[in-house]
Design a protein around this motif. Structure first.
Motif, PDB file in Angstrom:
ATOM      1  N   GLY A  48       0.822  -1.195   0.000  1.00  0.00           N
ATOM      2  CA  GLY A  48       0.000   0.000   0.000  1.00  0.00           C
ATOM      3  C   GLY A  48       0.855   1.242   0.000  1.00  0.00           C
ATOM      4  N   PRO A  95      -4.122  -0.503  -1.840  1.00  0.00           N
ATOM      5  CA  PRO A  95      -4.756   0.647  -1.179  1.00  0.00           C
ATOM      6  C   PRO A  95      -3.845   1.857  -1.168  1.00  0.00           C
ATOM      7  CG  PRO A  95      -4.096  -1.010   0.438  1.00  0.00           C
ATOM      8  CD  PRO A  95      -3.925  -1.634  -0.910  1.00  0.00           C
ATOM      9  N   ASP A 116      -8.062   5.862  -2.057  1.00  0.00           N
ATOM     10  CA  ASP A 116      -9.173   5.116  -1.457  1.00  0.00           C
ATOM     11  C   ASP A 116      -9.701   5.782  -0.204  1.00  0.00           C
ATOM     12  OD1 ASP A 116      -9.061   2.692  -3.246  1.00  0.00           O
ATOM     13  OD2 ASP A 116      -7.020   2.658  -2.455  1.00  0.00           O
ATOM     14  N   ASN A 117      -8.844   6.505   0.490  1.00  0.00           N
ATOM     15  CA  ASN A 117      -9.237   7.231   1.694  1.00  0.00           C
ATOM     16  C   ASN A 117      -8.551   8.582   1.714  1.00  0.00           C
ATOM     17  OD1 ASN A 117      -8.923   4.110   2.944  1.00  0.00           O
ATOM     18  ND2 ASN A 117     -10.818   5.168   3.437  1.00  0.00           N
ATOM     19  N   TYR A 197      -5.562  -2.119   6.797  1.00  0.00           N
ATOM     20  CA  TYR A 197      -5.600  -2.774   5.494  1.00  0.00           C
ATOM     21  C   TYR A 197      -4.614  -3.934   5.416  1.00  0.00           C
ATOM     22  CZ  TYR A 197      -8.467   0.970   3.456  1.00  0.00           C
ATOM     23  OH  TYR A 197      -9.476   1.840   3.156  1.00  0.00           O
ATOM     24  N   LYS A 209     -11.163  -4.059  -4.060  1.00  0.00           N
ATOM     25  CA  LYS A 209     -10.941  -2.717  -4.624  1.00  0.00           C
ATOM     26  C   LYS A 209     -11.300  -2.716  -6.107  1.00  0.00           C
ATOM     27  CE  LYS A 209      -7.563   0.955  -5.379  1.00  0.00           C
ATOM     28  NZ  LYS A 209      -6.287   1.582  -4.994  1.00  0.00           N
TER      29      LYS A 209
END
Length: 257
Positions: A48, A95, A116-117, A197, A209
Motif C-alpha cells: 500500500g 490501497p 481510497d481514503n 488494510y 478494490k
C-alpha cells in the motif's frame, strides 16, 4: 527525486510531496509521481501507499507560474502526462491513502480523489475542491466522474460549476474526506488506517478494490492525451491567457512582498 521524498516502511511506502512550500505541480513532479507509483504497484513487497504533503499544504495545485511559460508542445505534454498520472492512480490495485496535511485545491484535489481514503487536517483555514472553472482551466470528464463517485452527482455538479472550494468541515459533510484530525495527527492516522488494510488477506483486498471501482473505471476515458485535450487547446484562448497572465502577475507580486 527532486519533488518527492519516498519513505519505505515495512510493508508500505509513504510518498511525501516536497516541492517548495506549497507543492505546486509541474511536469517534472508529475513524472516523478508516475514513476514512484509504478514502482509501488510493481513491487510485491509493498502492499500500500500513503500520499502526503508538508505542513499546511498537501498541494496547492498546478504551478501556473511555470506552466504559463510553457510553449504549445510543452503544455500539450504536461496535460498528457497529468492525465496519464490520474488514470494510473485510479488503476493502482493496492490501497492508497491521501494524508491531506493542509490545502488541497484543484490539482491537489485531483490527486486526493484518486485514492481510497482521505484523512484531512482539521481547521477552518484549509480548503479542498475543484475550482478549475474559477481559474479558467477545462476540467476533464474523468475528474467529473470521479468527484461524483465520492460526493454524488448533484453535489459534484453544483460544486464544479461554482468552482467551490470546501473547508475541512464542509469536505467531511460532503463525503469528500473521511476523517478530520489535528494537523500533527494526519500522517499517523493514515498509517493506522494502512495497518488495518495490511491485516486483511491481500488477494481479497485487491479483488474487492477492483470490484468497487469497476463501474467507475468503465466510465473513464483511458486515452490520457484525449482526456485533457480540451484543456490543452483552451489554454491558448486569448481571453483566458489574458486572465491567467493577470493572475500570474498578481501572485508573483505577492511572493515579492
Amino acid at each position: 527525486m527532486n519533488a518527492l521524498k519516498v519513505i519505505k516502511k515495512e510493508e508500505y511506502t509513504i510518498v511525501q510531496m516536497n516541492r517548495g512550500k506549497v507543492n505546486a505541480i509541474n511536469y517534472a513532479m508529475v513524472q516523478e509521481l508516475r514513476q514512484v507509483f509504478r514502482d509501488i504497484e510493481n513491487d510485491s513487497s509493498v502492499k500500500g501507499a500513503i500520499l502526503t504533503g508538508q505542513p499546511h499544504y498537501f498541494s496547492a495545485g498546478l504551478d501556473l507560474i511555470e506552466l504559463f511559460q510553457y510553449d504549445k508542445r510543452q503544455i500539450k505534454d504536461f496535460f498528457r502526462v497529468f492525465g496519464a498520472l490520474f488514470i494510473e492512480l485510479m488503476h493502482i490495485t493496492k490501497p492508497v491513502i491521501s494524508a491531506i496535511t493542509g490545502h488541497a485545491p484543484a490539482g491537489g484535489c485531483v490527486l486526493a480523489v484518486a485514492s481510497d481514503n482521505r484523512i484531512m487536517a482539521d481547521g477552518g483555514q484549509y480548503i479542498i475542491g475543484l475550482n478549475e472553472v474559477a481559474v479558467n482551466i477545462q476540467i476533464s470528464q474523468n475528474l467529473i466522474e470521479t468527484y461524483a463517485f465520492w460526493i454524488g452527482g448533484g453535489l459534484a455538479s453544483r460544486y464544479i460549476m461554482e468552482g467551490k472550494l470546501l473547508n475541512a468541515e464542509e469536505a467531511l459533510s460532503a463525503g469528500l474526506v473521511d476523517e478530520l484530525v489535528p494537523l500533527e495527527q494526519v500522517l499517523p492516522m493514515a498509517e493506522a488506517r494502512m495497518q488495518h488494510y495490511l491485516k486483511a488477506d491481500q488477494e481479497i483486498l485487491v479483488n474487492t478494490k477492483r470490484k468497487l471501482r469497476k463501474n467507475l473505471l468503465a466510465r473513464l476515458d483511458m486515452d490520457a492525451e484525449n482526456s485533457l485535450k480540451e484543456a490543452a487547446t483552451l489554454w491558448w484562448k486569448p481571453e483566458i491567457r489574458t486572465k491567467m497572465e493577470a493572475y500570474v502577475k498578481s501572485f508573483t507580486n505577492k511572493k515579492k512582498v
